[in-house]
Scaffold this motif. Sequence first.
Motif, PDB file in Angstrom:
ATOM      1  N   SER A  43      -5.090   9.507  -6.619  1.00 12.00           N
ATOM      2  CA  SER A  43      -3.754   9.972  -6.252  1.00 12.00           C
ATOM      3  C   SER A  43      -3.533  10.026  -4.741  1.00 12.00           C
ATOM      4  O   SER A  43      -2.455  10.377  -4.278  1.00 12.00           O
ATOM      5  N   LEU A  44      -4.566   9.679  -3.970  1.00  6.85           N
ATOM      6  CA  LEU A  44      -4.516   9.850  -2.515  1.00  6.85           C
ATOM      7  C   LEU A  44      -3.378   9.081  -1.860  1.00  6.85           C
ATOM      8  O   LEU A  44      -2.558   9.656  -1.138  1.00  6.85           O
ATOM      9  N   LEU A  45      -3.334   7.769  -2.060  1.00  5.32           N
ATOM     10  CA  LEU A  45      -2.352   6.955  -1.351  1.00  5.32           C
ATOM     11  C   LEU A  45      -0.937   7.366  -1.718  1.00  5.32           C
ATOM     12  O   LEU A  45      -0.072   7.498  -0.839  1.00  5.32           O
ATOM     13  N   ALA A  46      -0.688   7.605  -3.004  1.00  2.25           N
ATOM     14  CA  ALA A  46       0.656   8.015  -3.427  1.00  2.25           C
ATOM     15  C   ALA A  46       1.040   9.344  -2.791  1.00  2.25           C
ATOM     16  O   ALA A  46       2.192   9.527  -2.369  1.00  2.25           O
ATOM     17  N   GLU A  47       0.084  10.273  -2.693  1.00  2.00           N
ATOM     18  CA  GLU A  47       0.393  11.574  -2.106  1.00  2.00           C
ATOM     19  C   GLU A  47       0.701  11.445  -0.616  1.00  2.00           C
ATOM     20  O   GLU A  47       1.631  12.074  -0.110  1.00  2.00           O
ATOM     21  N   ALA A  48      -0.071  10.626   0.073  1.00  2.00           N
ATOM     22  CA  ALA A  48       0.186  10.409   1.503  1.00  2.00           C
ATOM     23  C   ALA A  48       1.530   9.716   1.710  1.00  2.00           C
ATOM     24  O   ALA A  48       2.298  10.082   2.617  1.00  2.00           O
ATOM     25  N   GLN A  49       1.827   8.726   0.886  1.00  2.00           N
ATOM     26  CA  GLN A  49       3.101   8.021   1.012  1.00  2.00           C
ATOM     27  C   GLN A  49       4.277   8.931   0.658  1.00  2.00           C
ATOM     28  O   GLN A  49       5.324   8.871   1.302  1.00  2.00           O
ATOM     29  N   ASP A  50       4.114   9.768  -0.352  1.00  2.00           N
ATOM     30  CA  ASP A  50       5.175  10.711  -0.708  1.00  2.00           C
ATOM     31  C   ASP A  50       5.450  11.675   0.438  1.00  2.00           C
ATOM     32  O   ASP A  50       6.609  11.994   0.734  1.00  2.00           O
ATOM     33  N   TYR A  51       4.386  12.153   1.063  1.00  2.00           N
ATOM     34  CA  TYR A  51       4.560  13.060   2.202  1.00  2.00           C
ATOM     35  C   TYR A  51       5.288  12.332   3.343  1.00  2.00           C
ATOM     36  O   TYR A  51       6.227  12.871   3.945  1.00  2.00           O
ATOM     37  N   ALA A  52       4.840  11.093   3.638  1.00  2.87           N
ATOM     38  CA  ALA A  52       5.473  10.317   4.696  1.00  2.87           C
ATOM     39  C   ALA A  52       6.949  10.060   4.379  1.00  2.87           C
ATOM     40  O   ALA A  52       7.805  10.083   5.272  1.00  2.87           O
ATOM     41  N   VAL A  59       4.228   6.281   9.254  1.00  3.90           N
ATOM     42  CA  VAL A  59       3.178   5.291   8.995  1.00  3.90           C
ATOM     43  C   VAL A  59       2.037   5.947   8.223  1.00  3.90           C
ATOM     44  O   VAL A  59       1.637   7.076   8.542  1.00  3.90           O
ATOM     45  N   VAL A  60       1.532   5.235   7.222  1.00  2.00           N
ATOM     46  CA  VAL A  60       0.330   5.656   6.493  1.00  2.00           C
ATOM     47  C   VAL A  60      -0.746   4.600   6.733  1.00  2.00           C
ATOM     48  O   VAL A  60      -0.480   3.400   6.622  1.00  2.00           O
ATOM     49  N   VAL A  61      -1.958   5.054   7.070  1.00  2.00           N
ATOM     50  CA  VAL A  61      -3.074   4.142   7.338  1.00  2.00           C
ATOM     51  C   VAL A  61      -4.180   4.416   6.326  1.00  2.00           C
ATOM     52  O   VAL A  61      -4.602   5.568   6.152  1.00  2.00           O
ATOM     53  N   THR A  62      -4.654   3.361   5.659  1.00  2.00           N
ATOM     54  CA  THR A  62      -5.724   3.531   4.668  1.00  2.00           C
ATOM     55  C   THR A  62      -6.648   2.319   4.715  1.00  2.00           C
ATOM     56  O   THR A  62      -6.527   1.462   5.605  1.00  2.00           O
ATOM     57  N   GLY A  63      -7.597   2.242   3.779  1.00  4.41           N
ATOM     58  CA  GLY A  63      -8.535   1.130   3.751  1.00  4.41           C
ATOM     59  C   GLY A  63      -8.548   0.445   2.394  1.00  4.41           C
ATOM     60  O   GLY A  63      -8.313   1.082   1.370  1.00  4.41           O
ATOM     61  N   ALA A  64      -8.832  -0.839   2.389  1.00  5.78           N
ATOM     62  CA  ALA A  64      -8.962  -1.587   1.140  1.00  5.78           C
ATOM     63  C   ALA A  64     -10.338  -1.331   0.532  1.00  5.78           C
ATOM     64  O   ALA A  64     -11.318  -1.106   1.246  1.00  5.78           O
ATOM     65  N   GLY A  65     -10.404  -1.349  -0.784  1.00 13.03           N
ATOM     66  CA  GLY A  65     -11.690  -1.198  -1.455  1.00 13.03           C
ATOM     67  C   GLY A  65     -12.226   0.218  -1.409  1.00 13.03           C
ATOM     68  O   GLY A  65     -11.478   1.186  -1.517  1.00 13.03           O
ATOM     69  N   LEU A 103       5.826   2.725   6.504  1.00 15.49           N
ATOM     70  CA  LEU A 103       4.961   1.564   6.702  1.00 15.49           C
ATOM     71  C   LEU A 103       3.542   1.937   6.288  1.00 15.49           C
ATOM     72  O   LEU A 103       2.994   2.929   6.763  1.00 15.49           O
ATOM     73  N   THR A 104       2.961   1.152   5.388  1.00 15.18           N
ATOM     74  CA  THR A 104       1.566   1.354   4.991  1.00 15.18           C
ATOM     75  C   THR A 104       0.713   0.241   5.594  1.00 15.18           C
ATOM     76  O   THR A 104       0.977  -0.937   5.372  1.00 15.18           O
ATOM     77  N   LEU A 105      -0.275   0.635   6.381  1.00 12.28           N
ATOM     78  CA  LEU A 105      -1.216  -0.309   6.986  1.00 12.28           C
ATOM     79  C   LEU A 105      -2.575  -0.122   6.322  1.00 12.28           C
ATOM     80  O   LEU A 105      -3.055   1.013   6.191  1.00 12.28           O
ATOM     81  N   THR A 106      -3.184  -1.224   5.912  1.00 14.95           N
ATOM     82  CA  THR A 106      -4.448  -1.162   5.179  1.00 14.95           C
ATOM     83  C   THR A 106      -5.509  -2.000   5.868  1.00 14.95           C
ATOM     84  O   THR A 106      -5.372  -3.224   5.978  1.00 14.95           O
ATOM     85  N   PHE A 107      -6.553  -1.342   6.386  1.00 16.35           N
ATOM     86  CA  PHE A 107      -7.683  -2.088   6.934  1.00 16.35           C
ATOM     87  C   PHE A 107      -8.253  -2.955   5.811  1.00 16.35           C
ATOM     88  O   PHE A 107      -8.510  -2.473   4.707  1.00 16.35           O
ATOM     89  N   ASN A 108      -8.469  -4.247   6.111  1.00 14.30           N
ATOM     90  CA  ASN A 108      -8.750  -5.184   5.022  1.00 14.30           C
ATOM     91  C   ASN A 108     -10.018  -6.006   5.260  1.00 14.30           C
ATOM     92  O   ASN A 108     -10.000  -7.221   5.335  1.00 14.30           O
TER      93      ASN A 108
END
Length: 257
Positions: free
Chosen positions: A183-192, A51-57, A14-19
């Motif tokens: 490459s950050l989000l892909a790396e975090a998602q790959d790890y998850a 779960v991966v948590v990140t931010g938009a923009g 699950l990827t959650l993105t502060f928006n």
Amino acid sequence: MAELVLSSVDRGVLTLTFNRPDRLNAWTDAMGRRYFDLLEEAEKDPGVRAVVVTGAGKGFCSGADFQMLNDIQTGAYDEEPDPRPNTFPITIRKPIIAAVNGACAGLGMVHALVCDLVFTAAEAKWTTAFSRRGLVAEYGLSWILPRIMGQQRAMDILLSGRTFTGAEAFELGLVNRAVPRESLLAEAQDYARELAVHSSPASMAIIKRQVWNDWNVTLDESAKTAIEEMVTSFGRPDFAEGVGSFLERRLPDFPPL
């Protein structure tokens, strides 16, 4: 009104993105409620393993929204606060990985560090900021930071409120990885996804509880509890599946929580 937190699931992650990208995802009670609601839903969803948590923009979370802070200062703030504390993510049994893509300040830093692992863009800007706003080390950060990075380093970034990069955050031992932003989000998602495929949900839940809770106990108490948990784990289907998949050289098929 745009969703305050975006949500998507792919292969157990699950990827959650502060928006709130126009405000560098500055924290509001409404955004916090939505984030915690989605974490509670993830807790109950057997299809979510990590779960991966990140931010938009350009920001992860730039801290508490200044309009909210101003309203608090003037007495104009009348929104009912969420009863769940800002440390709520540590109570979620599934692993949570912060992918800090940009500005991570104050309360935003708290929310990154109450995740179980932290990946950051090397160029992301980090700061505690509190001392430069006439505030204090908020929401347990004075407890978390020395345990992660040591007392002297924690004192540095708390007393100075200085800005530092994700690359320095890695050097300070504050985060697990610092990588290029692209490459950050892909790396975090790959790890998850690795966790989702290879690790037992029951094991991860118990290990997460052990790590967060054992900061408060002695080594002997921790070892005693670990032995009890180990004996219990022998009776779970996860143990049989973990051993069987290893011997049969196949991917495990662990049951959900």
